[in-house]
Design an enzyme around this catalytic site. Structure first.
Site, short mmCIF file in Angstrom:
data_model
loop_
_atom_site.label_atom_id
_atom_site.label_comp_id
_atom_site.label_asym_id
_atom_site.label_seq_id
_atom_site.Cartn_x
_atom_site.Cartn_y
_atom_site.Cartn_z
N LYS A 195 0.47 3.36 -2.91
CA LYS A 195 -0.70 4.22 -3.13
C LYS A 195 -0.33 5.70 -3.10
O LYS A 195 -0.98 6.51 -3.75
CB LYS A 195 -1.77 3.90 -2.08
CG LYS A 195 -2.37 2.49 -2.27
CD LYS A 195 -3.25 2.07 -1.11
CE LYS A 195 -3.79 0.66 -1.33
NZ LYS A 195 -4.48 0.12 -0.15
N TYR A 228 -4.60 3.00 7.55
CA TYR A 228 -5.91 2.35 7.46
C TYR A 228 -6.80 2.87 8.59
O TYR A 228 -6.74 4.04 8.94
CB TYR A 228 -5.77 0.82 7.53
CG TYR A 228 -4.70 0.23 6.66
CD1 TYR A 228 -4.73 0.39 5.29
CD2 TYR A 228 -3.67 -0.50 7.21
CE1 TYR A 228 -3.76 -0.19 4.48
CE2 TYR A 228 -2.70 -1.08 6.41
CZ TYR A 228 -2.75 -0.91 5.05
OH TYR A 228 -1.79 -1.47 4.26
N SER A 242 0.80 -1.24 0.00
CA SER A 242 0.00 0.00 0.00
C SER A 242 0.83 1.28 0.00
O SER A 242 0.27 2.35 -0.22
CB SER A 242 -0.93 0.03 1.20
OG SER A 242 -2.11 -0.66 0.89
N TYR A 287 -2.38 -2.28 -10.71
CA TYR A 287 -2.46 -2.22 -9.24
C TYR A 287 -1.67 -3.36 -8.59
O TYR A 287 -0.90 -3.14 -7.65
CB TYR A 287 -3.93 -2.24 -8.79
CG TYR A 287 -4.08 -2.28 -7.30
CD1 TYR A 287 -3.83 -1.15 -6.52
CD2 TYR A 287 -4.42 -3.46 -6.65
CE1 TYR A 287 -3.92 -1.19 -5.14
CE2 TYR A 287 -4.53 -3.51 -5.27
CZ TYR A 287 -4.27 -2.38 -4.52
OH TYR A 287 -4.36 -2.43 -3.14
N1 GLU Z 1 -1.76 -5.71 -2.41
C1 GLU Z 1 -2.48 -5.50 -1.18
C2 GLU Z 1 -3.95 -5.68 -1.42
O1 GLU Z 1 -4.43 -5.13 -2.35
C3 GLU Z 1 -2.17 -4.14 -0.66
C4 GLU Z 1 -2.86 -3.85 0.60
C5 GLU Z 1 -2.05 -3.16 1.63
O2 GLU Z 1 -0.84 -3.09 1.64
O3 GLU Z 1 -2.73 -2.66 2.50
O4 GLU Z 1 -4.63 -6.36 -0.73
#
Ligand code: GLU
Length: 305
Positions: free
Chosen positions: A64, A241, A61, A189
């Site tokens: 992102k 998160y 993530s 992604y």
């Molecule tokens: N590749 C992971 C997913 O899409 C990334 C999520 C993350 O790092 O929070 O579930």
């Protein structure tokens, strides 16, 4: 400073026992549960390290924030934030519920999976390969590391098991958030999540953000100040998160975590920090990584609030 970092690692390595490495992406389950590392890059270009700072992990993530910067560079804030919001969520990073119940046309923020998939769909390019190469080249530039690449095994593992992300993407295609082929967007992604890096690489991304978009080691501006500002703000409100509030209270710095175990922090005007510890808490954040950042925040007086 190197001594301090070694001490901080030794004080906090025990926390790795309390967490679990991610296994929902099977390949991530192979990580060494006890690993813990840290790297600090200051704005005058000094680098300090401790623990397993040389270990490679996939940024997950953390990617992102990279795609958010690129999308903002190409589309401007109005277009980006017409497709994805900036509001935090109390639900998990891969939650599907808000998409239908809150706003089907606009995922809550770019740091949850739905919002990140919507964000990457805004990056220009004829094919998913071209788009991903632009993301990869941008990542190489902001880490100052031309050898950055994806971990092919993690990529394949994500692609094979990423049905939750597929569900998010197809839902968003049905509501018009995603205008391209959902599989093409997902491929980019999955690849961006599988980019492999070390604590130093992500610390450099943090240093660039803390320096308002200028690479401290070369003086080159890679993003305008307002984009660096937007990204740091979203890191504060959404970067960990549904534990972002707690983290802001305990550590008080812009940061972004990934389920590979990395966390990048950007301390405005001072330094970038990269920490690693693949044992995660229930929310998907590195358990030792958070403790390391807590101690560093106290020791170096990093809290920005
Ligand atoms: N590749 C992971 C997913 O899409 C990334 C999520 C993350 O790092 O929070 O579930």
């Amino acid at each position: 400073m190197n001594k301090l970092l070694e001490a901080v690692i030794e004080n906090n390595r025990r926390w790795t026992k309390d967490g679990k490495v991610a296994t929902y992406i099977p390949e991530l389950g192979k990580a060494d549960q006890d690993a813990a590392g840290v790297c600090i890059i200051t704005l005058d270009g000094e680098e300090y390290n401790g623990g397993d700072y040389k270990t490679k992990f996939t940024i997950q993530s953390i990617s992102k924030i990279i795609t958010l910067m690129l999308a903002l560079l190409e589309n401007g804030r109005d277009r980006v934030f017409s497709k994805v919001g900036v509001e935090p969520t109390a639900d998990a990073f891969n939650s599907i519920i808000n998409l239908e119940t809150k706003n089907p046309q606009r995922p809550l923020n770019p740091m949850i999976n739905a919002g990140a998939i919507a964000t990457v769909s805004l990056i220009e390019g004829e094919t998913s390969e071209v788009i991903f190469n632009r993301i990869l080249n941008f990542t190489r530039k902001i880490t100052g590391n031309p050898d950055i690449n994806i971990n092919e095994d993690v990529y394949q593992s994500e692609k094979k098991t990423g049905d939750r992300n597929r569900a998010l993407a197809y839902f968003m295609r049905s509501t018009g958030v995603i205008e391209q082929d959902a599989e093409e967007v997902l491929d980019v992604y999955f690849k961006q999540c599988s980019i492999e890096a070390t604590c130093r690489d992500i610390a450099r991304i943090g240093a660039m953000l803390s320096n308002d978009g200028v690479l401290p080691w070369s003086g080159e501006r890679v993003v305008p100040r307002n984009i660096a500002r937007i990204v740091k703000t979203i890191m504060v409100t959404c970067g960990l998160y549904d534990a972002s509030g707690q983290f802001a209270v305990e550590v008080g710095v812009p940061a972004k975590s990934g389920v590979g175990g990395g966390i990048v922090a950007a301390i405005p005007g001072r330094m970038g920090i990269g920490v690693y510890g693949p044992a995660l808490d229930a929310r998907g954040n590195s358990i030792a990584g958070i403790r390391i950042l807590e101690e560093l925040s106290r020791e170096l007086d990093l809290n920005i609030f």
